[in-house]
Motif scaffolding. Sequence first.
Motif, short mmCIF file in Angstrom:
data_model
loop_
_atom_site.label_atom_id
_atom_site.label_comp_id
_atom_site.label_asym_id
_atom_site.label_seq_id
_atom_site.Cartn_x
_atom_site.Cartn_y
_atom_site.Cartn_z
N ALA A 518 0.78 -1.06 -0.02
CA ALA A 518 -0.07 0.02 0.10
C ALA A 518 0.77 1.43 -0.19
O ALA A 518 0.66 2.25 0.87
CB ALA A 518 -0.87 0.04 1.23
N VAL A 519 1.83 1.21 -0.91
CA VAL A 519 2.63 2.40 -0.91
C VAL A 519 2.94 2.74 -2.43
O VAL A 519 2.58 1.99 -3.32
CB VAL A 519 4.08 2.24 -0.58
N ILE A 520 3.20 3.98 -2.83
CA ILE A 520 3.21 4.22 -4.32
C ILE A 520 4.63 3.69 -4.90
O ILE A 520 4.46 3.32 -5.96
CB ILE A 520 3.52 5.89 -4.48
N GLY A 521 5.63 3.50 -4.02
CA GLY A 521 6.57 2.26 -4.33
C GLY A 521 7.45 2.51 -5.28
O GLY A 521 7.74 3.42 -5.86
N SER A 522 7.86 1.38 -6.14
CA SER A 522 8.68 1.07 -7.36
C SER A 522 8.11 -0.27 -7.76
O SER A 522 7.06 -0.63 -7.60
CB SER A 522 10.04 0.99 -6.83
N LYS A 523 9.05 -0.67 -8.80
CA LYS A 523 8.68 -2.02 -9.31
C LYS A 523 9.16 -3.17 -8.54
O LYS A 523 8.59 -4.17 -8.72
CB LYS A 523 9.42 -2.13 -10.77
N ALA A 524 9.56 -2.92 -7.39
CA ALA A 524 9.81 -4.08 -6.11
C ALA A 524 8.33 -4.04 -5.46
O ALA A 524 8.28 -5.37 -5.03
CB ALA A 524 10.87 -3.43 -5.49
N MET A 525 7.91 -3.04 -5.06
CA MET A 525 6.59 -3.16 -4.10
C MET A 525 5.81 -2.10 -4.46
O MET A 525 6.41 -0.71 -4.90
CB MET A 525 7.17 -3.40 -2.68
N GLY A 526 4.44 -1.94 -4.09
CA GLY A 526 3.58 -0.87 -4.24
C GLY A 526 2.99 -0.61 -5.49
O GLY A 526 2.97 -1.50 -6.23
N PHE A 527 2.22 0.55 -5.59
CA PHE A 527 1.27 0.73 -6.71
C PHE A 527 2.16 0.60 -7.96
O PHE A 527 1.62 0.31 -9.00
CB PHE A 527 0.67 2.28 -6.51
N ASN A 528 3.27 1.12 -7.86
CA ASN A 528 4.10 1.24 -9.27
C ASN A 528 4.48 -0.36 -9.91
O ASN A 528 4.75 -0.32 -11.12
CB ASN A 528 5.56 1.70 -8.94
N VAL A 529 4.15 -1.30 -9.04
CA VAL A 529 4.42 -2.53 -9.74
C VAL A 529 3.38 -2.77 -11.20
O VAL A 529 4.02 -3.33 -12.20
CB VAL A 529 4.14 -3.74 -8.87
N LYS A 530 2.33 -2.33 -10.78
CA LYS A 530 1.24 -2.61 -11.53
C LYS A 530 0.64 -1.10 -12.57
O LYS A 530 0.18 -1.34 -13.33
CB LYS A 530 0.09 -3.52 -11.25
N TYR A 531 0.53 -0.11 -11.71
CA TYR A 531 -0.36 0.92 -12.03
C TYR A 531 0.40 1.68 -13.07
O TYR A 531 -0.25 2.31 -13.99
CB TYR A 531 -0.36 1.92 -10.79
N ALA A 532 1.49 1.85 -13.38
CA ALA A 532 2.05 2.54 -14.41
C ALA A 532 3.55 1.91 -14.95
O ALA A 532 4.08 1.25 -14.21
CB ALA A 532 2.65 3.80 -13.81
#
Length: 631
Positions: A518-532
Amino acid sequence: MKKTLNVTLLFALITTLLWNPGIATADELTGHAHENGLRYLISKNALVPDTNGSYNANNNVTRGEFASYLSKVLNLTESNEIQFNDVPDTYAYALDIKFAATAGIITGYSDGSFKPTAAISRQHMAVMLERAIDYLKIPKGTSSITFKDNDSIVAEYRPAVAVGAHLGIINGSNGYFMPEKNATIGQAATFIQRLMLLAGDQEANVSTYIIKEVSNGALVGNQSFTNFADAEKALTKNNQVIVQNDKIIKMSSGFVVTNKYVALASETIKDQIPVAGNTEMEYLGSDATQVKVRLAGQVGYLKQTDVTLFPFALKKDRSYYSNENGEIKHVIYDHTTNKYSASYIYGKAPAFMKPNEKYYSWDGIYFTNDSGSSKGNAYNYYQFLPARATTQYTAQEIDDYITNKLAEMESSGASIYKDATTKSKLIGLGTTLKDMEAKHQINAMLILALAQHESAYGMSDHAQKLNNLFGLYVYDTNPLNKNFESVTANINELIEKFLQPNYITPGGAPGKNFANGAVIGSKAMGFNVKYASDPYWGAKIAGHYYRAEKAMGFKDAGNPYTIGLTTTTGLNVRPEPTTGNSPLFTYARSGMPVIVTNSDANGWYEVISDKLHTGPAYISKEYIQIIETVK
């Protein structure tokens, strides 16, 4: 910023193949754009010269010819005596047409005809190719690819076109498929060669494999092999690479850069991860057709045609991080133009970063120097702050910040920010954001940072014309211009249809695997994995939050949350500090960020629940690692 959200990236598999002139003497096909495919058909006795000795590669291919090519290449020999009323037994391709019809690869028209001499349209060719794919039992995957002229494709043929494009057998041009356009014999040959490459026909790959050495910044040597396995066995030095068609396909070490927008099949989380073009990744190994990479800890495979391999000794440059006046700056290198193309600051620099030195990182957490020696790790506070955090800024303070920021952007002189102080869709959002925070337990400043990034501070076309601050439904393959009645409705849609059910709540909605922290994060974890697809999307949004904090006095960073990472898979989160009750939810994967609110709970950490819950939640201390964040 384009998203992927519910759409899997669709991409071409194989680019135009080049012929090795040493394989045949020069003739009319030498140097032809489709030479490889043409020679492949010739080798299968599918393509023969006319009475003048010409292969007529630039002529339109007919339906009968294309059916014959497929029949010959697939070595079809069974016939159930299917008869078309316009294909007499005396017709040159009559038997091949019967074989193809028996195999289910072709069908006729409702009047019993086949129209063998008619030039075949691209959409009819796609249908035949899809049936050949089924005949060969080639996995088709999932595809919803569309072209700008998708409505011009006969509706029942669209799935076949999508499959052919997804597998890289057929391609469009500038986003158009041109379904009614006819294909040439040369193009048909390339399509069939690509099909057979997918089927594993080694004869379809006529290119040689050459071993070269990296010497003084150049590739030298010309030891050639007819197959990849033999070339691989002949590698004896770390500075040697295998080259095919002037492209490096194997090396001992280096990095990989995506040529375009692709989907990485991550073995780490068993899911497809969208990845933008020009993304640098760790090189782990490769064979003749695919490359094993690691992106922010996500290990998976990409096709050779989707990436470029760079031995470290041949790199012109690469993206890096630096300490600029005490702040961390990320400078991005464009490998297509060989120039630095962009940069952004997104937080305080970690203590180990010295000014005027370059640092490198595959995930924005662990940093090395140019030689690969470890220099330290750092979690950016804003990037890895769970969304359930509550900002300490009031609605009025947020509105004042927005007003000042818009004035700053307007004064920059950039045309997109003209009249931003009066036209921006961010104006007066403070109360709405704080109300959303109270109702949905999602940080108001996080939503603002996301809106600033995605909507150009409320001045993008989607924001101005559609009240869309977040690029919702603006997919890479099929943007939907959904008009929201208000900005508030748009924020509600973001929270209630995307973030809350899919990205924040562990497990996500049924059939959707977007909950990676539940963080904006990166490709390691978070929204960034799938959102963008942009691997730095999370860091860029963190930069907006950081710069807002800098302008407003660092009230959030001055009284920070304690953040921990889970350390095991299948971790149960409890409503009480005991195993004697049913869990609130379970984290499927490890490395999930949590906010720790109390560390003195008899061997348990009290945490804020990622699943909406009126009280605290608890995780055994044994399974949480507290991390130091840079803020």
